[in-house]
Design an enzyme around this catalytic site. Structure first.
Site, PDB file in Angstrom:
ATOM      1  N   CYS A   1       8.359   8.174  -0.213  1.00  0.00           N
ATOM      2  CA  CYS A   1       8.195   7.100   0.769  1.00  0.00           C
ATOM      3  C   CYS A   1       7.598   5.844   0.120  1.00  0.00           C
ATOM      4  O   CYS A   1       6.423   5.833  -0.257  1.00  0.00           O
ATOM      5  CB  CYS A   1       7.301   7.614   1.898  1.00  0.00           C
TER       6      CYS A   1
ATOM      7  N   CYS B   1       4.548   4.408   1.870  1.00  0.00           N
ATOM      8  CA  CYS B   1       3.403   5.296   1.645  1.00  0.00           C
ATOM      9  C   CYS B   1       2.746   4.970   0.305  1.00  0.00           C
ATOM     10  O   CYS B   1       1.515   4.912   0.200  1.00  0.00           O
ATOM     11  CB  CYS B   1       3.837   6.761   1.640  1.00  0.00           C
TER      12      CYS B   1
END
Length: 76
Positions: free
Chosen positions: A30, A33
């Protein structure tokens, strides 16, 4: 305090044994993230009275499902 990795085995005690807990639900693939991780880590170092935990949703799929995580990053 640095962030700690939370697992299915450690999650419940982490959230019940501390007054304030922030959990970052993330995954290695991600991009957002990865961009958020340094900010979360810096906040953990400035707030020793708060437990900052991270849950890898790929490694802890049952825990993520139990928490109802549908998108990441999620901060709870």
């Amino acid at each position: 305090m640095a962030t700690i990795d939370l697992t299915e085995d450690t999650f419940e005690s982490a959230v019940t044994d501390h007054d304030i807990v922030l959990v970052d639900w993330w995954a290695g693939w991600c991009g957002p993230c990865k961009m958020f991780a340094p900010t979360f880590e810096a906040a953990s170092e400035k707030n020793a009275d708060v437990l900052f935990g991270k849950v890898d949703t790929e490694a802890e799929q049952r825990l993520a499902a139990a928490a109802g995580i549908q998108s990441i990053p999620t901060l709870m």
